[in-house]
Write a protein that holds these residues in place. Structure first.
Motif, PDB file in Angstrom:
ATOM      1  N   GLY A  71      34.790  35.269  33.410  1.00 54.22           N
ATOM      2  CA  GLY A  71      35.258  36.630  33.608  1.00 54.22           C
ATOM      3  C   GLY A  71      36.424  37.010  32.725  1.00 54.22           C
ATOM      4  O   GLY A  71      36.842  36.270  31.834  1.00 54.22           O
ATOM      5  N   GLU A  72      36.967  38.190  33.012  1.00 57.62           N
ATOM      6  CA  GLU A  72      38.080  38.741  32.241  1.00 57.62           C
ATOM      7  C   GLU A  72      39.228  39.122  33.175  1.00 57.62           C
ATOM      8  O   GLU A  72      39.028  39.440  34.344  1.00 57.62           O
ATOM      9  CB  GLU A  72      37.630  39.988  31.474  1.00 57.62           C
ATOM     10  N   ILE A 109      45.619  46.076  28.869  1.00 55.61           N
ATOM     11  CA  ILE A 109      45.252  44.845  28.159  1.00 55.61           C
ATOM     12  C   ILE A 109      44.189  44.099  28.957  1.00 55.61           C
ATOM     13  O   ILE A 109      44.308  43.931  30.177  1.00 55.61           O
ATOM     14  CB  ILE A 109      46.482  43.942  27.944  1.00 55.61           C
ATOM     15  N   THR A 110      43.150  43.639  28.279  1.00 53.28           N
ATOM     16  CA  THR A 110      42.111  42.812  28.888  1.00 53.28           C
ATOM     17  C   THR A 110      41.912  41.565  28.048  1.00 53.28           C
ATOM     18  O   THR A 110      41.807  41.647  26.821  1.00 53.28           O
ATOM     19  CB  THR A 110      40.783  43.582  28.996  1.00 53.28           C
ATOM     20  N   THR A 111      41.897  40.398  28.708  1.00 52.32           N
ATOM     21  CA  THR A 111      41.731  39.128  28.004  1.00 52.32           C
ATOM     22  C   THR A 111      40.698  38.272  28.717  1.00 52.32           C
ATOM     23  O   THR A 111      40.377  38.499  29.890  1.00 52.32           O
ATOM     24  CB  THR A 111      43.059  38.348  27.949  1.00 52.32           C
ATOM     25  N   GLY A 158      39.141  42.043  42.514  1.00 54.92           N
ATOM     26  CA  GLY A 158      38.797  40.696  42.090  1.00 54.92           C
ATOM     27  C   GLY A 158      39.215  39.628  43.073  1.00 54.92           C
ATOM     28  O   GLY A 158      39.822  39.899  44.122  1.00 54.92           O
ATOM     29  N   CYS A 159      38.892  38.390  42.717  1.00 59.60           N
ATOM     30  CA  CYS A 159      39.178  37.241  43.563  1.00 59.60           C
ATOM     31  C   CYS A 159      40.142  36.300  42.852  1.00 59.60           C
ATOM     32  O   CYS A 159      40.010  36.062  41.642  1.00 59.60           O
ATOM     33  CB  CYS A 159      37.882  36.508  43.903  1.00 59.60           C
ATOM     34  N   ASP A 201      36.250  38.159  37.294  1.00 59.54           N
ATOM     35  CA  ASP A 201      36.967  39.345  36.851  1.00 59.54           C
ATOM     36  C   ASP A 201      38.076  39.720  37.844  1.00 59.54           C
ATOM     37  O   ASP A 201      37.845  39.780  39.051  1.00 59.54           O
ATOM     38  CB  ASP A 201      36.017  40.528  36.693  1.00 59.54           C
ATOM     39  N   VAL A 202      39.267  40.002  37.308  1.00 58.02           N
ATOM     40  CA  VAL A 202      40.410  40.376  38.148  1.00 58.02           C
ATOM     41  C   VAL A 202      41.188  41.485  37.444  1.00 58.02           C
ATOM     42  O   VAL A 202      41.341  41.473  36.221  1.00 58.02           O
ATOM     43  CB  VAL A 202      41.346  39.163  38.392  1.00 58.02           C
TER      44      VAL A 202
END
Length: 354
Positions: free
Chosen positions: A273-274, A282-284, A321-322, A349-350
């Motif tokens: 996930g991301e 920002i997404t990483t 997200g988790c 994903d979070v």
């Protein structure tokens, strides 16, 4: 009084808060901020430094066993860490004493160990934490520590000695060698002055894997099952003591403080996930590391203190997200929940409001 301060700040000190002007006169002269001046520096034990601090008027004291956050500026960046005062509570001169071990990877601990001098000013927080002696003292007390974990229980021992405590006390400390034990001479003096206090030192070959068992505890304190026990130290010691107390069905009498984060290392190959830091756009890719580490790797600079789940400085809201708690392994999938970035890692994903 607070309203008057606010009025003065708005009318006379724009654009800066009043404290910013007062600190130009003297760094500890502030109306709101809690700060302290280092008055004495002592390096009497191998690998550690003892600092005596004179806090400003905002300091309200501590209860033996609690911790404070100390803030310093290193290369233009403010860093904070948690340390337990080693002095007895209710010190008359309102000073506090910190004994800080220089950890190999410890930025702040090494900075203070190497550069602290009288006259230096540090930021300070009010005392915090639930690891402390109860107001009604137990009839019997066991104090167990290893390495730098000596600091909160030393404050407890000093407090009991100052109060003329009449119950039975066992103070058992593990370290590399006598030279590494801070305040060793004072510990020996307390044992000589108080016949009901027993002070014992152990020097195992491996500090993180000490030999500890029921027989040792039974020999030193046959009454330990009726005592309240306070424990602080490395993971190996914590686990060994907890195993004994759980086997003897005494877990409710064991109180623990852990100043190290014991978590399984992240495996990037299993991370999915991301991670989106929606407040910054920002997404990483998720690396499996803690959210604090991933935020820093993404170029963000979230506020933090202890980096081990104690001080709550790095709390942020998880929108969706988790996440997995690195200390307990528990999963949390509830949206819009505040979480501690330093001890939580994303599971898939979070989205973090940061």
């Amino acid at each position: 009084m607070v309203g008057l301060i606010d009025l003065v700040q708005k009318t006379l000190t724009t654009p800066h808060p009043l404290d910013r002007y007062l600190e130009l006169v003297r760094p500890t002269l502030t109306l709101r901020d809690l700060r302290a001046e280092i008055t004495h520096v002592r390096r009497s034990a191998v690998g550690s430094v003892t600092l005596t601090l004179r806090p400003n008027r905002q300091w309200a004291g501590h209860v033996a066993g609690q911790y404070v956050q100390v803030g310093v500026v290193i290369n233009g960046v403010r860093h904070t860490r948690c340390y337990s005062p080693v002095n007895a509570q209710n010190r008359r001169d309102r000073h506090l004493e910190l004994t800080i071990k220089a950890h190999p990877e410890g930025l702040v601990s090494n900075y203070l160990h190497d550069t602290a001098i009288p006259g230096m000013t540090v930021d300070l927080s009010p005392a915090q934490g639930v690891f402390h002696l109860p107001e009604q003292r137990p009839e019997r007390i066991v104090l167990l520590s290893g390495g730098s974990g000596i600091t909160p229980v030393l404050s407890m021992l000093r407090t009991l000695a100052n109060e003329g405590y009449r119950g039975q006390v066992l103070f058992l400390h593990y370290n590399r060698s006598p030279e590494w034990v801070p305040h060793r001479a004072e510990l020996e003096a307390i044992a000589m002055q108080h016949g009901n206090f027993r002070v014992e030192m152990r020097y195992p070959e491996l500090l993180h894997d000490p030999v500890f068992g029921y027989d040792e505890l039974e020999r030193l304190a046959p009454w330990f099952a009726t005592a309240q026990t306070y424990l602080c130290g490395p993971g190996g010691l914590m686990k060994a003591v907890r195993t004994v107390y759980e086997a003897e069905q005494l877990a409710d009498r064991l109180h623990m403080e852990e100043f190290t984060l014991t978590a399984a290392p992240a495996d990037p190959a299993t991370a999915e996930g991301e991670v989106t830091f929606s407040g910054s756009g920002i997404t990483t890719e998720n690396t499996g590391a803690s959210l604090l580490e991933q935020a820093e790797s993404a170029g963000l600079t979230p506020e933090y203190g202890c980096r081990m789940g104690i001080c709550f400085s790095c709390t942020a809201v998880k929108r969706t997200g988790c996440t997995r708690n690195l200390r307990t392994g528990e999963l949390d999938a509830d949206p819009d929940q505040p979480i501690q970035l330093c001890i939580n890692a994303p599971v898939g994903d979070v989205d973090i409001a940061l």
